[in-house]
Structure formats: structure tokens, C-alpha cells
Design an enzyme around this catalytic site. Sequence first.
Site, PDB file in Angstrom:
ATOM      1  CB  CYS A 106     -10.162   7.506  23.414  1.00 55.63           C
ATOM      2  SG  CYS A 106     -10.768   7.452  22.384  1.00 55.63           S
ATOM      3  CB  CYS A 117     -17.771  11.221   9.689  1.00 55.50           C
ATOM      4  SG  CYS A 117     -18.291  12.034  10.564  1.00 55.50           S
ATOM      5  CB  CYS A 120     -15.365   8.365  10.859  1.00 54.06           C
ATOM      6  SG  CYS A 120     -15.688   7.713  12.160  1.00 54.06           S
ATOM      7  CD  GLU A 161     -21.944  12.369  18.342  1.00 52.65           C
ATOM      8  OE1 GLU A 161     -21.507  12.516  17.469  1.00 52.65           O
ATOM      9  OE2 GLU A 161     -22.147  12.956  19.312  1.00 52.65           O
ATOM     10  CB  SER A 192     -15.090  13.978  21.094  1.00 53.08           C
ATOM     11  OG  SER A 192     -15.486  14.444  19.513  1.00 53.08           O
ATOM     12  CB  SER A 215     -16.120  16.044  14.809  1.00 51.91           C
ATOM     13  OG  SER A 215     -15.301  15.218  15.630  1.00 51.91           O
ATOM     14  CG  ASN A 291      -4.484   8.765  11.822  1.00 50.75           C
ATOM     15  OD1 ASN A 291      -3.533   9.194  11.858  1.00 50.75           O
ATOM     16  ND2 ASN A 291      -5.838   9.205  13.121  1.00 50.75           N
ATOM     17  CB  CYS A 334      -9.352   9.748  16.891  1.00 51.39           C
ATOM     18  SG  CYS A 334      -8.902  10.141  18.798  1.00 51.39           S
TER      19      CYS A 334
END
Length: 350
Positions: A106, A117, A120, A161, A192, A215, A291, A334
Amino acid sequence: MLNRSQIEEVLEGLGQPKYRGTQVLEWIYGKRAGSWDEMSNLPKDLRDALSSQYSLRPLKHVLTKGADDTTRKYLLELGDGRYVETVLIPASPGLWGERSDRYTLCVSSQVGCAYGCRFCASGLDGFTRNLTAAEIVSQIILVEELSGEKVNNLVFMGMGEPLANYRNLVEALEMITADWGLNIGARRITVSTSGLVPQIKKLAELRQQIRLAISLHGPDDVTRDQIMPINRKYPVEELMGALKVWSEKKKQKITLEYILIEGVNAGVEQARLLTERARGLNAKVNLIPYNKVEGLEWVRPSDGACQSFRRVLTQGGVPATLRLEKGHDIDAACGQLRLKKEGEKKQEPS
Ligand code: SAH
Ligand code: SF4
């Protein structure tokens, strides 16, 4: 870390014959040379000239969290003293549509993120800068070197991003997929995005058959507006339009990522609407129980509630996975990538 045309240009500038380009590419990407000096079939003065100007390892390893056979998070230092994180996830079969193999990496595409966001960690401290293509590609090379493992699948789901760093992303994708480069199959790469509509349409034109994950996190504007500021710029209908363009061009399944947050987006009505959206796109859905992020107050629904949400999708004919989190314990799941203050102190490791 240079790409083919840059190498050819540099060598031409130094008055070198054409075949040197092939030799250098083979050293960098084939043999993974860590320094110019290793390139034994190059004249010494050429090696010196190159090493005084170009680094083959623009990232420095600072520390690793996690151990063999678990998720490993690597903190890497950039040339300007900033940091990025890269996460190596073992045996993560087919989550994003890739073939199931042993290792998925990742990677990060930016330092920080401008999109803010609300759930996040990566966006919490705002945006610092784009990563260069070399810095993106070097994450793969360095982690393979450090872990001794071959990266089979790649996901752009680390910090940042990727579509906001479009030019460097595309340059990196070329270096990653080219046969002169890392030669990783495009179908094993997932980008993503939080939904940058113009860039999605542009990326659909790309020759490589890379995969796309969105997303989404909310099936309608009211839900999505609450948690993703980008939705005010590119609302759900517009995003759906761009995804239609993508699936028509690419003829492949899109993945919709959907974090489940108690009392925000995890209700039955939202599950039904998400089912409709996914069906309309012939997409599949990855459900990710939220999470915990330090400093944010959102709550993950119970396991039972997550399973019920998933059932609505599968009963509606939409393939949906409920993601078994990996890396939770080391903040490497993530959305948990964040350069914390404690991370910054690693500048002077004690
Ligand atoms: N900026 C891109 C790629 C990085 S985010 C994007 O947003 O798609 C990678 C994934 O982690 C996204 O799906 C993101 O929404 C998710 N994520 C972010 N915060 C999370 C959290 N607290 N819990 C679970 N997943 C999270
Ligand atoms: Fe940025 Fe993606 Fe995090 Fe949103 S989810 S803040 S776009 S990294």
C-alpha cells in the site's frame, strides 16, 4: 531514480552511445542497483558523473513496525526530511480485484492530504506536498529490499489522494508497469480515489489496464456531504457519471469502498441505496468497519450490524466483502496512516 526517457536524455547529454541506456535501465530496475558505482560495465568517469547528480535511493528507511508474516509498516524519510509511510500486507487475496498472491503493498502518493475526509487520519494535518514519481516507485524498491519479498500487488491507498498528483502518478505507473521498469502487471495495481471526477475520466484514457477503487462512503449527497468535503465539488450523481465512463472504457469491475460508521452511513436505507448504485455500475463493494483514529469521535458499528449491512448488498446481487482488518494494532490499516508528532521526532532516532 529515473525513467527511460530521462535516462536516455541524461546519457545523451553526457555524449554516451545509445546502448548505455539499456545497460543503465537493466542495472536500476533489473538488478536493483543501489548505487551507480555497482554498474561495472559503465566507465568509471561516467559512474562518477551520474552519482554526483542522481540518487538511486531517494528514500531512507527510518523504522519498521510489525514483523514477518504480519502487516509491516515502513516509515521512510524523503530527501527534504519529510516522511511517508508504506504498508506491506501479506496474503491479502483479491480484495481489490487483483489476483491473490502473497504480498500487497500500500503506497503513499502525497505527504498529507488536502481533502480532509472527516474519518481519515491522513487528512488531519492537511497537505504538505506531492511525491515525485521517483519517490512513489522507490517505496516499492525499498520495501522489497528491506523485506526480501516480492511485491505482487500494489494499491494506492496510503497517504494522499493519488489523482490530485496526477502527472506524477501516471509517470510512476509507467515506471512500475513498463517491461524496462518494475514490470508489475497493470491489473495488479489499484488506484483509490475519493472521487476527483475530471481526473477519473482522464485516467480512463490511460493505456494500462489499472484498476479503480472509489472511496464512496455514502450513497447519497446528504450522507456523503457530512463526511467528505469533496462531495460538494463533485456530488454523487456526477461521480457516478464518471464511473460509467470508466467502466465503458475499461470493461472492468470498479470497487466501491465503504467505511461503516455508526449513526452516519450504516443504516438499512443507505445499504439499499448503495446496492442500487453498485448494481447500476456493475461494481463490487468493500465494506470497511471504521478504524479508530485518535482525536476523531466516530464509532464503528457492531459486527452484527456490519454483517446485516453486507447482507442487504449480497441479497441484492452485489458482491460485497466485509474487510478483515489487518494492521490495526500498528496504526497501519488504511486510513490510519498519519505522520504523528511522535513520527516526526524520529528525525533524531534515540
Ligand atoms: N485518497 C485516496 C486513497 C487513500 S485512502 C482515497 O481516499 O481513496 C485509502 C482508504 O482508506 C480509503 O478508502 C479511505 O476512505 C479509507 N479510510 C480512511 N480513513 C479510514 C478509517 N478511519 N477507517 C477505515 N478506513 C479508512
Ligand atoms: Fe485524503 Fe483519501 Fe483520507 Fe480523504 S480518505 S482525507 S482523500 S487520504
